[in-house]
Each structure stands twice: as C-alpha cells, then as structure tokens.
Design a protein around this motif. Structure first.
Motif, mmCIF file in Angstrom:
data_model
loop_
_atom_site.group_PDB
_atom_site.id
_atom_site.type_symbol
_atom_site.label_atom_id
_atom_site.label_comp_id
_atom_site.label_asym_id
_atom_site.label_seq_id
_atom_site.Cartn_x
_atom_site.Cartn_y
_atom_site.Cartn_z
ATOM 1 N N PRO A 196 0.835 -1.196 0.000
ATOM 2 C CA PRO A 196 0.000 0.000 0.000
ATOM 3 C C PRO A 196 0.871 1.247 0.000
ATOM 4 C CG PRO A 196 0.153 -0.882 2.216
ATOM 5 C CD PRO A 196 0.878 -1.850 1.316
ATOM 6 N N THR A 197 0.262 2.387 -0.142
ATOM 7 C CA THR A 197 1.022 3.626 0.012
ATOM 8 C C THR A 197 1.538 3.690 1.442
ATOM 9 O OG1 THR A 197 -0.911 4.899 0.733
ATOM 10 C CG2 THR A 197 -0.473 4.794 -1.653
ATOM 11 N N LYS A 200 -0.931 4.630 4.074
ATOM 12 C CA LYS A 200 -1.818 3.549 4.508
ATOM 13 C C LYS A 200 -1.050 2.529 5.344
ATOM 14 C CE LYS A 200 -5.179 3.768 0.724
ATOM 15 N NZ LYS A 200 -5.793 3.032 -0.420
#
Length: 235
Positions: A196-197, A200
């Motif tokens: 995820p980023t 996140k």
C-alpha cells in the motif's frame, strides 16, 4: 543500518517482499565466505560490496543469504567467527546491525553470531508448542549470560492465551515486545500483493507495533549498557 540474512535455509522473504522478486542472486553472503576462505580481506569494505541498498532507503544495506543449498558447506564456524568480528567493528562505527539467524541449531548455522550479539531476540507465537520450544532452548541461547543483563529476550507475534508473566516463568525469557498479528500486511511485505502507500501502511497494526518494538529495543539496549557500564550508542 545493515541487515544480514544469516538464515541457512535459503529462504528469503526480503528478496521476495521488499525487493519484489527483482533482486539478483548475487551479491550475497557467499561473497564474504569466499573472501574468508581465499584469505582475502574481510572487513567493512567487503561487507559493503557484498550488500545491496534497500529500495527507497539507500543508506540501509542488506546482505542476502545463500541462494543454493550446496553453498551451505562454505558457512563454517571459522567464517562465522570472522564475520562476527567484522559486524562488531561495524557496530562500533555507529551502525545498527540486525541479523536474521533463522532457526537455532541449524546445520552450519550462525551460532557464533548469536554468541557475539549484544542482544538476541527470540521471535515466537503465544502458543504452547512455541513456549515449550523456547523453554528447551533458552539456556543454549543465553550461553551462560547473566539473566540480569537482559541480553536474550522474546518478541511475541500476536496475542494468545498465556500471560507474559507465565511465558517468562516457563522460558526464563523476558518478553520485550509484542508485534501485532497482521497476516494481511505481512503477506504484502512478503510479496503476496502490492504494497500500500506509505500513508496507509503506517496506519496498519503491524507497522505501529513494529515502531513500538524498535523503541522498546532501544530502551532495553540503553538499560543493558547502563547495567554493564558500557558506553551508550549514539544515533
């Protein structure tokens, strides 16, 4: 920081996960073993040449483990001895050195690295079979170290039915920290899916508990050094 993959099983979740399967088979720990067995200099510079910069964190280096099972015979006790001295010298220069030692008592395993380490963390679940295994191997891991020096401890993976106090009573190991049981995020880190980023990722239970664990280990290291009268590390 330098991460050394000394797990002799040949498994590498770091290459599969952090490198997304894109890392080349070499350099790896065999470059260091070859230098040792061919009487070439095995020092901090050799360690740098045998390591890879971690993606997005080029100041942090990673020494990959063996790539094939036939390489295991090169990981001799005298090699581990010399590597332990190199890593100790590297730590004295201000680097954090983290070693993934895999399962203890493996054939040609990095026992000498465990003997020389400032701290040894046993990563285990809060399950009866893990507790029994830790209890049966605790003396082997401590190698006569005074329990008061807090050199060997445990990091739990997830919660379980047994209180920390009971685990410590059974194993003789102080529970240093607990990592969140977060198989979804862990799977992503091991290459099962895209990461995820960061925004996140830093909200996941695994990340938050890992940050807490790092801080706790630094506090324990400072306590140990104060107890032993050794100089504090600067970071």
């Amino acid at each position: 920081m330098i991460l050394v993959e000394a797990d002799v099983s040949g498994s590498s979740s770091i290459k599969a996960g952090h490198f997304r399967g894109q890392a080349t088979p070499s350099p790896n720990i065999m470059d260091l073993a070859d230098a040792h067995h061919n009487h070439r200099s095995l020092g901090v510079e050799a360690l740098r040449h045998a390591s890879l910069p971690l993606p997005l964190e080029p100041s942090r280096r990673y020494v990959a483990g063996i790539a094939r099972s036939d390489q295991l015979r090169a990981l001799t006790p005298d090699f581990w001895d010399q590597l332990a001295s190199v890593l100790a010298n590297t730590a004295e220069q201000g680097y954090d050195v983290i070693v993934d030692a895999g399962r203890i008592r493996s054939i040609n395993g990095p026992d000498r690295l465990l003997e020389r380490a400032d701290m040894v963390a046993v990563v285990m679940r809060n399950h009866l079979d893990h507790i029994v295994s830790a209890a049966s191997n605790a003396d082997y891991l401590r190698r006569g170290a005074d329990a008061a020096s807090n050199r060997v401890g445990a990091i739990l993976l997830g919660q379980g039915p047994y209180p920390n106090k009971k685990i410590t009573e059974a194993t003789g190991l102080r529970i240093w920290s607990t990592l969140a049981w977060d198989p979804h995020t862990a799977g992503r880190l091991m290459g099962d899916a895209d990461l995820p980023t960061f925004a996140k990722f830093e909200r996941t239970g695994l990340y938050r508990s890992a940050r807490s664990t790092v801080n706790e280990l630094r506090n324990i290291d400072a306590e140990r050094r104060s107890f032993l009268g050794t100089p504090q590390r600067t970071r």
